[in-house]
Write a protein that holds these residues in place. Structure first.
Motif, mmCIF file in Angstrom:
data_model
loop_
_atom_site.group_PDB
_atom_site.id
_atom_site.type_symbol
_atom_site.label_atom_id
_atom_site.label_comp_id
_atom_site.label_asym_id
_atom_site.label_seq_id
_atom_site.Cartn_x
_atom_site.Cartn_y
_atom_site.Cartn_z
ATOM 1 N N UNK A 162 55.924 26.838 54.965
ATOM 2 C CA UNK A 162 56.383 27.062 53.590
ATOM 3 C C UNK A 162 57.838 26.673 53.372
ATOM 4 N N UNK A 163 58.618 26.552 54.430
ATOM 5 C CA UNK A 163 60.057 26.291 54.293
ATOM 6 C C UNK A 163 60.452 24.858 54.658
ATOM 7 N N UNK A 164 59.491 23.992 54.909
ATOM 8 C CA UNK A 164 59.775 22.647 55.420
ATOM 9 C C UNK A 164 60.558 21.784 54.441
ATOM 10 N N UNK A 165 60.456 22.064 53.135
ATOM 11 C CA UNK A 165 61.082 21.207 52.129
ATOM 12 C C UNK A 165 62.433 21.718 51.639
ATOM 13 N N UNK A 166 62.869 22.858 52.140
ATOM 14 C CA UNK A 166 64.057 23.499 51.585
ATOM 15 C C UNK A 166 65.292 22.605 51.613
ATOM 16 N N UNK A 167 65.458 21.799 52.654
ATOM 17 C CA UNK A 167 66.661 20.972 52.796
ATOM 18 C C UNK A 167 66.399 19.483 52.594
ATOM 19 N N UNK A 168 65.169 19.123 52.196
ATOM 20 C CA UNK A 168 64.827 17.703 52.183
ATOM 21 C C UNK A 168 64.331 17.162 50.845
ATOM 22 N N UNK A 169 63.678 17.983 50.025
ATOM 23 C CA UNK A 169 63.030 17.468 48.819
ATOM 24 C C UNK A 169 63.230 18.386 47.614
ATOM 25 N N UNK A 170 63.231 17.766 46.434
ATOM 26 C CA UNK A 170 63.142 18.472 45.162
ATOM 27 C C UNK A 170 61.832 18.072 44.490
ATOM 28 N N UNK A 171 61.337 18.930 43.604
ATOM 29 C CA UNK A 171 60.066 18.713 42.926
ATOM 30 C C UNK A 171 60.273 18.839 41.412
ATOM 31 N N UNK A 172 59.694 17.905 40.652
ATOM 32 C CA UNK A 172 59.795 17.924 39.191
ATOM 33 C C UNK A 172 58.406 17.691 38.582
ATOM 34 N N UNK A 173 58.240 18.117 37.342
ATOM 35 C CA UNK A 173 56.983 17.886 36.629
ATOM 36 C C UNK A 173 57.268 17.698 35.137
ATOM 37 N N UNK A 174 56.308 17.082 34.440
ATOM 38 C CA UNK A 174 56.399 16.905 32.992
ATOM 39 C C UNK A 174 55.023 16.576 32.429
ATOM 40 N N UNK A 175 54.924 16.611 31.110
ATOM 41 C CA UNK A 175 53.675 16.346 30.408
ATOM 42 C C UNK A 175 53.283 14.882 30.577
ATOM 43 N N UNK A 176 52.024 14.665 30.980
ATOM 44 C CA UNK A 176 51.500 13.316 31.195
ATOM 45 C C UNK A 176 50.281 13.136 30.294
ATOM 46 N N UNK A 177 50.472 12.669 29.058
ATOM 47 C CA UNK A 177 49.383 12.607 28.063
ATOM 48 C C UNK A 177 48.610 11.294 28.096
ATOM 49 N N UNK A 178 48.102 10.914 29.270
ATOM 50 C CA UNK A 178 47.457 9.615 29.422
ATOM 51 C C UNK A 178 46.122 9.757 30.142
ATOM 52 N N UNK A 179 45.229 8.769 29.947
ATOM 53 C CA UNK A 179 43.913 8.790 30.580
ATOM 54 C C UNK A 179 43.948 8.244 32.002
#
Length: 271
Positions: A162-179
Motif C-alpha cells: 500500500x505504501x509503494x507509491x508514496x515517494x514515486x507517483x502522483x495520481x489524477x483523475x477527471x471527467x472523460x465524456x467519450x465513447x
C-alpha cells in the motif's frame, strides 16, 4: 512502428513468457482493458494512438476484437487476485457516477456541476494501475525482468504494498465524456521545460493519470487523488472539455510527446 497485430496477441505463446505484473515466468492470461463490469463489453476496433494522432495522421483501419480490448500479458493468479479482487471497486465507481451523470444532464436546473461517489481509493487504484501495466505488447513478456524506477513501485503496489507509491507517483483523475477507450502504459511529455513520465487509462466516465512524483504535468480540470481519499468529486462542466482526451490534445509552444505505438492503444466500440 510495431505492427498492431503484435499487441493483438496473434503470436504463439509458450510457457517461457514473463508476466508483466509479478515478473514470474509461465503461461499468460488475457486481461480486459477496461475491465469487465466497468463498461458494456462490445465488439471494438483497436488502433495505436501514434497512427491517428498528429498533423499528418491518416485514417487507418483498426484490428477488431469481438468482446472488448484484451491483452495476454499477465498470469491467471494476478488476473484473479491483484486485479479481479479489486475490479469490483472500479465497477461500483463507474456505475454510481454514470447514474449521477445521467441525472445531471437530464435536469436542466441542477445547482452544481459536480457529482461524487464514495470509494476505497487503494482498491480502485490497485485495479486501475494493474490494467495499465497489462495493456502492452506480448513482446514485452519476452524480455528479461529488471528494476525500473518508474514501473517497479507500480508492480509492488498492485501486488499488495500500500505504501509503494508514496515517494514515486502522483495520481489524477477527471471527467472523460467519450465513447472510446484510451490506455497508454507509458509516455513522456515536455511542457515548457518540465519533463515527466506518465501513464493513463481513460474510459467513460473517468480518465486516470499516473505521473512522476512532484512533476505536475496534467490537464486543466484534473483532480489529485490521494490513497487516503474516501470520495471522488467530478466536475461535469464543459469548461475543460478540450483537454479531456489528454494526452491526445493540441500541443502548443514548447510542448511535445514521446510514446511507443505498442503501448499506446485506442479502442472504439462498434455497435
Amino acid at each position: 512502428m510495431m505492427l498492431l497485430r503484435q499487441f493483438n496477441n496473434r503470436v504463439a505463446l509458450s510457457s517461457c513468457n514473463r508476466r508483466v505484473i509479478c515478473g514470474k515466468y509461465g503461461r499468460l492470461s488475457k486481461d480486459h482493458v477496461p475491465p469487465q463490469g466497468s463498461i458494456t463489453v462490445t465488439k471494438v476496433e483497436q488502433v495505436h494512438l501514434t497512427e491517428v494522432f498528429g498533423l499528418n495522421a491518416n485514417p487507418v483501419k483498426g484490428i477488431p476484437s469481438t468482446n472488448g480490448s484484451k491483452f495476454r500479458t499477465i498470469c491467471r493468479e494476478c488476473n484473479m487476485t491483484a486485479l479481479g479482487e479489486n475490479d469490483g471497486e472500479i465497477a461500483d465507481v463507474c456505475k454510481a457516477l454514470t447514474r449521477q451523470i445521467n441525472h445531471f444532464f437530464r435536469a436542466a436546473n441542477s445547482p452544481t456541476s459536480h457529482v461524487y461517489t464514495p470509494l476505497n481509493a487503494v482498491k480502485y487504484c490497485r485495479a486501475m494501475i494493474g490494467h495499465i501495466l497489462a495493456a502492452t505488447s506480448v513482446n514485452e513478456c519476452r524480455r528479461e525482468p529488471c528494476e525500473a524506477p518508474y514501473f517497479t513501485p507500480l508492480q509492488q503496489f498492485v501486488l499488495g504494498d500500500d505504501h509503494a507509491l508514496e515517494d514515486t507517483h502522483d495520481i489524477y483523475y477527471w471527467f472523460f465524456p467519450h465513447k472510446h477507450h484510451q490506455s497508454i502504459k507509458i509516455f513522456r511529455m515536455v511542457n515548457e521545460g518540465n519533463e515527466c513520465s506518465m501513464s493513463i487509462l481513460s474510459f467513460f466516465p473517468l480518465a486516470f493519470l499516473l505521473t512522476e512524483k512532484g512533476k505536475g504535468i496534467y490537464p486543466a480540470g484534473a483532480v489529485k487523488l490521494e490513497l487516503s481519499d474516501k470520495s471522488l468529486f467530478v466536475d461535469l462542466s464543459a469548461l475543460n472539455i478540450d483537454f479531456s482526451t489528454f494526452p491526445a490534445v493540441e500541443l502548443k509552444g514548447n510542448q511535445f510527446l514521446l510514446m511507443a505505438g505498442s503501448m499506446s492503444i485506442l479502442s472504439y466500440p462498434i455497435t
